[in-house]
Design an enzyme around this catalytic site. Structure first.
Site, PDB file in Angstrom:
ATOM      1  N   HIS A   1       0.829  -1.202   0.000  1.00 46.81           N
ATOM      2  CA  HIS A   1       0.000   0.000   0.000  1.00 46.81           C
ATOM      3  C   HIS A   1       0.866   1.255   0.000  1.00 46.81           C
ATOM      4  O   HIS A   1       2.072   1.187   0.232  1.00 46.81           O
ATOM      5  CB  HIS A   1      -0.945   0.020   1.217  1.00 46.81           C
ATOM      6  CG  HIS A   1      -2.117  -0.898   1.071  1.00 46.81           C
ATOM      7  ND1 HIS A   1      -2.082  -2.222   1.456  1.00 46.81           N
ATOM      8  CD2 HIS A   1      -3.377  -0.694   0.576  1.00 46.81           C
ATOM      9  CE1 HIS A   1      -3.248  -2.794   1.209  1.00 46.81           C
ATOM     10  NE2 HIS A   1      -4.058  -1.883   0.686  1.00 46.81           N
TER      11      HIS A   1
ATOM     12  N   LYS B   1      -0.703   4.931   4.464  1.00 45.78           N
ATOM     13  CA  LYS B   1      -1.667   4.024   5.084  1.00 45.78           C
ATOM     14  C   LYS B   1      -1.329   3.830   6.557  1.00 45.78           C
ATOM     15  O   LYS B   1      -0.173   3.568   6.907  1.00 45.78           O
ATOM     16  CB  LYS B   1      -1.690   2.677   4.366  1.00 45.78           C
ATOM     17  CG  LYS B   1      -2.771   1.735   4.893  1.00 45.78           C
ATOM     18  CD  LYS B   1      -2.953   0.527   3.997  1.00 45.78           C
ATOM     19  CE  LYS B   1      -3.997  -0.439   4.541  1.00 45.78           C
ATOM     20  NZ  LYS B   1      -5.339   0.194   4.670  1.00 45.78           N
TER      21      LYS B   1
END
Length: 249
Positions: free
Chosen positions: A141, A145
């Site tokens: 990600h 995040k």
């Protein structure tokens, strides 16, 4: 017309939802909730308790710390609610499940149709492959995040674990030189750049590997899934729902 109250409307995902809703003629955003109460094409309130606009569905793309206020509002107004937020504690997940006794609650770790199809494939193949394959889950990600591992990685790992009759354990990363044990399910997180979301499930055997991979190329896939959930949840009574209910229709 289904009127949506969008929590986290001025966040990244909230803005994507606002843009994508034009492709859903039966849906409209009646109002938004965001700490940044900047007006949009609909009225925005900084606190859900201040909202004076009637709605049919609450759609949440925010942070776990907003859970209590959302549940209180949803139960008080008897409005179905859709949780797209990740990073909840076990205690918070228990609250969500308990609330479903009173209201219609939709909760999913990932709103992508594709990732939930992959998850259902895992339900069918994991127990057959486990005896001869080691299992590893790798997720990637963007560098902003907050939670790690991702809620989706946990969803996929839990599905694998629940499908295997034998007792298995999670290993997060592999520091040191200890050899891998077969009953381990590895979960690994990578953070960098602007990666929207990648999840790779690796079954590694003797002389062969099997990989299931899902790549989200844009945040629109999550917004589309969330808006499909809004259509699905309209008029639903108390109970706990998920993406499985949508893809099994």
């Amino acid at each position: 017309m289904i009127n949506i109250l969008l929590n986290g409307c001025n966040g990244k995902m909230g803005k994507v939802v606002s843009n994508c809703i034009t492709n859903f003629p039966q849906l409209t955003i009646a109002a938004g909730i965001d700490k940044n109460a900047q007006e949009s094409t609909y009225p925005v309130f900084s606190n859900i308790s201040d909202c004076t606009i009637n709605s049919d569905i609450i759609l949440d793309f925010s942070r776990p710390d907003s859970l209590d206020s959302l549940l209180n509002y949803s139960i008080d107004k008897k409005i179905p609610i859709i949780f797209c937020t990740t990073g909840y504690t076990d205690e918070q997940i228990a609250k969500i499940k308990k609330a479903s006794d009173k209201i219609a609650v939709f909760h999913s770790a990932n709103m992508s149709i594709g990732i939930n199809v992959v998850n259902n494939i895992l339900k069918n193949i994991s127990r057959f492959l486990y005896n001869n394959f080691d299992v590893e889950v790798i997720e990637k990600h963007h560098n902003q995040k907050v939670d790690s591992p991702s809620g989706t990685a946990i969803l996929l790992a839990d599905t694998i674990k629940d499908s295997i009759p034998e007792e298995t354990t999670y290993v997060h990363g592999r520091n040191g030189i200890a050899k891998r044990k077969h009953q381990e399910i590895g979960i690994h997180s990578i953070r960098g750049g602007s990666i929207v979301g990648e999840h790779d499930i690796l079954f590694a055997g003797q002389g062969e590997t099997i990989e299931l991979k899902h790549t989200a190329l844009s945040r629109e896939v999550f917004a589309i899934g969330a808006l499909k959930a809004c259509e699905f949840m309209s008029g639903k009574h108390n109970g706990l729902y998920s993406m499985d209910d949508i893809i099994s229709q």
